[in-house]
Every structure is written in structure tokens, then in C-alpha cells.
Design a protein around this motif. Sequence first.
Motif, PDB file in Angstrom:
ATOM      1  N   ARG A   1       0.803  -1.237   0.000  1.00  0.00           N
ATOM      2  CA  ARG A   1       0.000   0.000   0.000  1.00  0.00           C
ATOM      3  C   ARG A   1       0.830   1.278   0.000  1.00  0.00           C
ATOM      4  O   ARG A   1       0.282   2.374   0.019  1.00  0.00           O
ATOM      5  CB  ARG A   1      -0.938   0.006   1.213  1.00  0.00           C
ATOM      6  CG  ARG A   1      -1.964  -1.130   1.160  1.00  0.00           C
ATOM      7  CD  ARG A   1      -3.055  -0.987   2.180  1.00  0.00           C
ATOM      8  NE  ARG A   1      -2.563  -1.114   3.549  1.00  0.00           N
ATOM      9  CZ  ARG A   1      -2.478  -0.111   4.411  1.00  0.00           C
ATOM     10  NH1 ARG A   1      -2.849   1.101   4.058  1.00  0.00           N
ATOM     11  NH2 ARG A   1      -2.035  -0.324   5.637  1.00  0.00           N
ATOM     12  N   PHE A   2       2.171   1.129  -0.038  1.00  0.00           N
ATOM     13  CA  PHE A   2       3.027   2.311  -0.024  1.00  0.00           C
ATOM     14  C   PHE A   2       4.271   2.086  -0.877  1.00  0.00           C
ATOM     15  O   PHE A   2       4.827   0.981  -0.905  1.00  0.00           O
ATOM     16  CB  PHE A   2       3.484   2.644   1.408  1.00  0.00           C
ATOM     17  CG  PHE A   2       2.364   2.880   2.379  1.00  0.00           C
ATOM     18  CD1 PHE A   2       1.781   4.133   2.502  1.00  0.00           C
ATOM     19  CD2 PHE A   2       1.879   1.834   3.163  1.00  0.00           C
ATOM     20  CE1 PHE A   2       0.740   4.341   3.403  1.00  0.00           C
ATOM     21  CE2 PHE A   2       0.843   2.031   4.063  1.00  0.00           C
ATOM     22  CZ  PHE A   2       0.270   3.292   4.181  1.00  0.00           C
ATOM     23  N   VAL A   3       4.709   3.155  -1.551  1.00  0.00           N
ATOM     24  CA  VAL A   3       6.024   3.186  -2.182  1.00  0.00           C
ATOM     25  C   VAL A   3       6.939   4.016  -1.289  1.00  0.00           C
ATOM     26  O   VAL A   3       6.566   5.108  -0.839  1.00  0.00           O
ATOM     27  CB  VAL A   3       5.952   3.802  -3.600  1.00  0.00           C
ATOM     28  CG1 VAL A   3       7.353   4.156  -4.106  1.00  0.00           C
ATOM     29  CG2 VAL A   3       5.291   2.829  -4.566  1.00  0.00           C
ATOM     30  N   LEU A   4       8.115   3.480  -1.022  1.00  0.00           N
ATOM     31  CA  LEU A   4       9.124   4.174  -0.228  1.00  0.00           C
ATOM     32  C   LEU A   4      10.201   4.689  -1.179  1.00  0.00           C
ATOM     33  O   LEU A   4      10.651   3.956  -2.059  1.00  0.00           O
ATOM     34  CB  LEU A   4       9.744   3.221   0.795  1.00  0.00           C
ATOM     35  CG  LEU A   4       8.759   2.452   1.676  1.00  0.00           C
ATOM     36  CD1 LEU A   4       9.487   1.405   2.513  1.00  0.00           C
ATOM     37  CD2 LEU A   4       7.983   3.406   2.582  1.00  0.00           C
ATOM     38  N   VAL A   5      10.592   5.948  -1.031  1.00  0.00           N
ATOM     39  CA  VAL A   5      11.539   6.554  -1.971  1.00  0.00           C
ATOM     40  C   VAL A   5      12.674   7.255  -1.232  1.00  0.00           C
ATOM     41  O   VAL A   5      12.444   7.921  -0.217  1.00  0.00           O
ATOM     42  CB  VAL A   5      10.817   7.529  -2.927  1.00  0.00           C
ATOM     43  CG1 VAL A   5      10.041   8.582  -2.171  1.00  0.00           C
ATOM     44  CG2 VAL A   5      11.792   8.199  -3.878  1.00  0.00           C
ATOM     45  N   ALA A   6      13.899   7.066  -1.735  1.00  0.00           N
ATOM     46  CA  ALA A   6      15.080   7.751  -1.194  1.00  0.00           C
ATOM     47  C   ALA A   6      15.552   8.774  -2.219  1.00  0.00           C
ATOM     48  O   ALA A   6      15.793   8.437  -3.386  1.00  0.00           O
ATOM     49  CB  ALA A   6      16.194   6.744  -0.910  1.00  0.00           C
ATOM     50  N   ASN A   7      15.671  10.023  -1.787  1.00  0.00           N
ATOM     51  CA  ASN A   7      16.086  11.127  -2.650  1.00  0.00           C
ATOM     52  C   ASN A   7      17.554  11.452  -2.397  1.00  0.00           C
ATOM     53  O   ASN A   7      17.905  12.054  -1.378  1.00  0.00           O
ATOM     54  CB  ASN A   7      15.212  12.354  -2.380  1.00  0.00           C
ATOM     55  CG  ASN A   7      13.756  12.106  -2.719  1.00  0.00           C
ATOM     56  OD1 ASN A   7      13.400  11.904  -3.866  1.00  0.00           O
ATOM     57  ND2 ASN A   7      12.904  12.106  -1.692  1.00  0.00           N
ATOM     58  N   TYR A   8      18.408  11.052  -3.325  1.00  0.00           N
ATOM     59  CA  TYR A   8      19.856  11.169  -3.128  1.00  0.00           C
ATOM     60  C   TYR A   8      20.302  12.624  -3.028  1.00  0.00           C
ATOM     61  O   TYR A   8      20.985  13.013  -2.079  1.00  0.00           O
ATOM     62  CB  TYR A   8      20.589  10.472  -4.276  1.00  0.00           C
ATOM     63  CG  TYR A   8      22.091  10.499  -4.149  1.00  0.00           C
ATOM     64  CD1 TYR A   8      22.744   9.603  -3.308  1.00  0.00           C
ATOM     65  CD2 TYR A   8      22.860  11.409  -4.859  1.00  0.00           C
ATOM     66  CE1 TYR A   8      24.131   9.621  -3.172  1.00  0.00           C
ATOM     67  CE2 TYR A   8      24.238  11.432  -4.740  1.00  0.00           C
ATOM     68  CZ  TYR A   8      24.868  10.541  -3.906  1.00  0.00           C
ATOM     69  OH  TYR A   8      26.234  10.567  -3.767  1.00  0.00           O
ATOM     70  N   PHE A   9      19.941  13.445  -4.004  1.00  0.00           N
ATOM     71  CA  PHE A   9      20.397  14.836  -3.989  1.00  0.00           C
ATOM     72  C   PHE A   9      19.657  15.661  -2.939  1.00  0.00           C
ATOM     73  O   PHE A   9      20.199  16.632  -2.420  1.00  0.00           O
ATOM     74  CB  PHE A   9      20.239  15.457  -5.380  1.00  0.00           C
ATOM     75  CG  PHE A   9      21.193  14.907  -6.394  1.00  0.00           C
ATOM     76  CD1 PHE A   9      22.561  15.077  -6.235  1.00  0.00           C
ATOM     77  CD2 PHE A   9      20.736  14.204  -7.490  1.00  0.00           C
ATOM     78  CE1 PHE A   9      23.451  14.551  -7.166  1.00  0.00           C
ATOM     79  CE2 PHE A   9      21.610  13.676  -8.418  1.00  0.00           C
ATOM     80  CZ  PHE A   9      22.980  13.855  -8.263  1.00  0.00           C
ATOM     81  N   GLY A  10      18.432  15.270  -2.620  1.00  0.00           N
ATOM     82  CA  GLY A  10      17.670  16.006  -1.626  1.00  0.00           C
ATOM     83  C   GLY A  10      17.980  15.611  -0.197  1.00  0.00           C
ATOM     84  O   GLY A  10      17.603  16.312   0.740  1.00  0.00           O
ATOM     85  N   GLY A  11      18.649  14.452  -0.018  1.00  0.00           N
ATOM     86  CA  GLY A  11      18.941  14.001   1.340  1.00  0.00           C
ATOM     87  C   GLY A  11      17.681  13.748   2.145  1.00  0.00           C
ATOM     88  O   GLY A  11      17.623  14.055   3.339  1.00  0.00           O
TER      89      GLY A  11
END
Length: 421
Positions: free
Chosen positions: A155-165
Motif C-alpha cells: 500500500r506504499f512506495v518508499l523513496v530515497a532522494n539522493y540529492f535532496g537528502g
Amino acid sequence: MNPTDCSRRSFFKTSIAIAGTTPLIDDLLQAEEPAGPLLAYVGTFSSPLRDVLATQVDLPPGNGRGIHLFQVNRTTGAMTPAGIHEMGTSPSCLALNIKGTHLYSANETDRVGEGREGTVSAFAIDRADGKLKLLNTVRSGGAGPTFVSIHPTGRFVLVANYFGGSVAVLPILPDGRLDSASDIKNDAGKIGPTKATNAPAGSFAFSGHDRTHAHMIQADPSGRFVLHVDLGLDKIFVWKFDEKKGVLTPNEPAAVSLPPGDGPRHFHFHPNGRWLYSIQEEGSNIVLFDYDAATGRLASRQTISTLPPKFAGSNFCSEILVSADGRFVYAGNRLHDSIGIFSVGQNGTLTFVGEEWTRGDYPRSFGFDPTGRFLYCCNQRGDNVTSFGVDQKTGALSFTGHYTPVGNPSAIVFLDLAKSG
């Protein structure tokens, strides 16, 4: 294929040949073939990185065209082009839902709004041929999303933003579309040194120790906790996860530290759920952690180099995967352009057993086909995907001879259409 995998077919062929009834071979082998094709989706860098830091070492020219689709030969490991979903925003990481009905992409070079955020796209999959239909695209909660995964609830996508930290939680709506972020967390803390504690002799490897860089995020097998790494902070963060609200709360303790400057990039849980292996980009090593599933706590127990003995010079680690049977760990080495192979001991500790040249330049990631009999390596600067047979007794890799041309490949995932959606 290795001898074990071939044994049943070899028995059929030998027995029938002896009996003088070889015309029956094709019928018997065809009867074993699944009803639907095996497909592979390859994410690429399809536009140049823009607005990047001067310290960024990874600058793909954008040779890909979006998400490339291939049909995979289950016997030989060869891949045949089956279409392209064209995107100019570098869908560099892909995630499939467990039913194989939807795919999600992290669009790393997209720039949206005042914060110049990246985006994540949701696609419906045509179960007849694997073609993609774009459902919607939402902001990722930060710049440069480099990793997406799906929570075990689906029910969820987890996302890591490299440039945004930063990391974010994106709810999945009943029809597979994505909703706006239910939570965003920004990393903060002391940046590690530019020289890795465990760097090989003579190494000049320096990438992410200039600011915060969230590089990977994934739930533990139970879904109760979510872990993410920040390369610049040399930390693995652990969060309690509220499955009703899609909200992250710091665990106690909130993080564990890796050796200064080593730069954790990716991690992978052992199938038993009790061991976690973290690979460090600049330190070129793997750290084994004992994982307490009840509390979400990590305790380091072993550190081992990803490189062969006496290696000297610069190297950037990339992917780490544990085989489905839990007997082997595979580690990607960029510049050395190899995949290190490690056996897993009874207590989880690793022993270096060998390496395999990737037959390409800068292996960014790799993945197993659903059977675990083949491993596919995305050679980012080599503009190809190479395939290897996996000896499931020894863990060894053997090049199949198959090169698949793909511009700046970044990630590969598989969908077996023989299985119901």
C-alpha cells in the motif's frame, strides 16, 4: 545452466535417444515450458544529470530512452527487445508490486516545482504482453530520487532522494496510482570525512561526503520497521512504520553508524530475516549486522572487503544481493568492474570465494531472474546488460556470452507472465 538444473532434461534426452525415439524430445521439453513469457524491465539514465554538485562522480550522458522491455529466454538467459516506454527523466530505479500488475519508477533527473524535486511514476502492466501504461506521476519529496521499494503491505512506495537528502512515503491508491507523500523525512547530522576508514591502499574514491545523501530505503520483512541509508552521514536509520497513516517515527536508537567515510549505499536482508548485509560505496566493504526483528535494532559483527586480497587503488561499490537460498552474497565493484562472491557461514559471516568480471564498464546494479539460475548485470558506462549462469552449489558465475545493448542501464526487474497476476 548448471548440471543440477539440467539433470531432468538431460535424463529425458538420454533415455529417449537410447530408445530410438528422439522425435518425442521436443514434445516433452515443450510440455515443461511455462504458459507465458518471462519479461525484464531495465531502467536507464535517459537524460543528462542537471544541477548537480561539483563532487558528483557519476555523470551518465543519458544514452537510455526510458524503461526498456525485453523477453527473456528461460533456457539460455538471452534477452530480446520487446519495446520501450520512452521517458526523458531517467527512470533509474524500478519496483514491481507482488502481483505483477503495477510498476513504479524513480525519475532521477526530473525537476518539478521550486524545490526542483524529482518524481515517481506509476504504471499499469498489460498482462498479455508486459507493455506499460502510465497512470500518474507525483513528486518524490526531494531532488534526485535514486531508489524506490514497495512496503510489504503493498500500500506504499518508499523513496530515497539522493540529492535532496530525504526519504518519503507515497501511498498507493486502490487503482495503483500514487497519492502525494504521507510523510517526508530530511536527513541531518555531521558529514563524514572524504577519506574512507576502510578504503583500499592508494584509493582516491570520493563521492558522497559533501552533504546528506539518502541512497536506499526498504522495509524489513515484517513491515514493522523501515530502514534507510545516508551515504554522506555514514548511517543506517531505522524507523517505526505506521501502516495506517504511512508515517515514519524514529526507532530507539534512531540509527547505527558505519566507519567514518565508508559511505553505506545499499543493504539486503538474509532470507532468515536475522542478518543484514550493508555495502559501503567508498570503503569497498560489506558489514554484517545482526537484526532484532522485535526491536528493529542492528548490531555489527563482521567487516570484509568486497575486493580480492591485496587490491590497491580506487573503487566504488554498488549493489549487494543475497541469493534466495541464503548461501551466497554478491557485491558490485565499479572501476574494478567485478562482482565479488561470498559464501555465507552458519552464523552469517562471509568468506570471499571469488569474483567475476562483469564484461562491461561500471556495474551499477544487478539482479537474479525468478529462478536464481541467471544473474543480469547493468553496466552503466558500458551501455549493456550482461548475463551470467549461477552455479547454485558453489555460487560461481559463468558468462553466458550474451550482451544486451541498453544505453546507461541502471536497474533490472523481472516479471513472469506465466504466473497469475
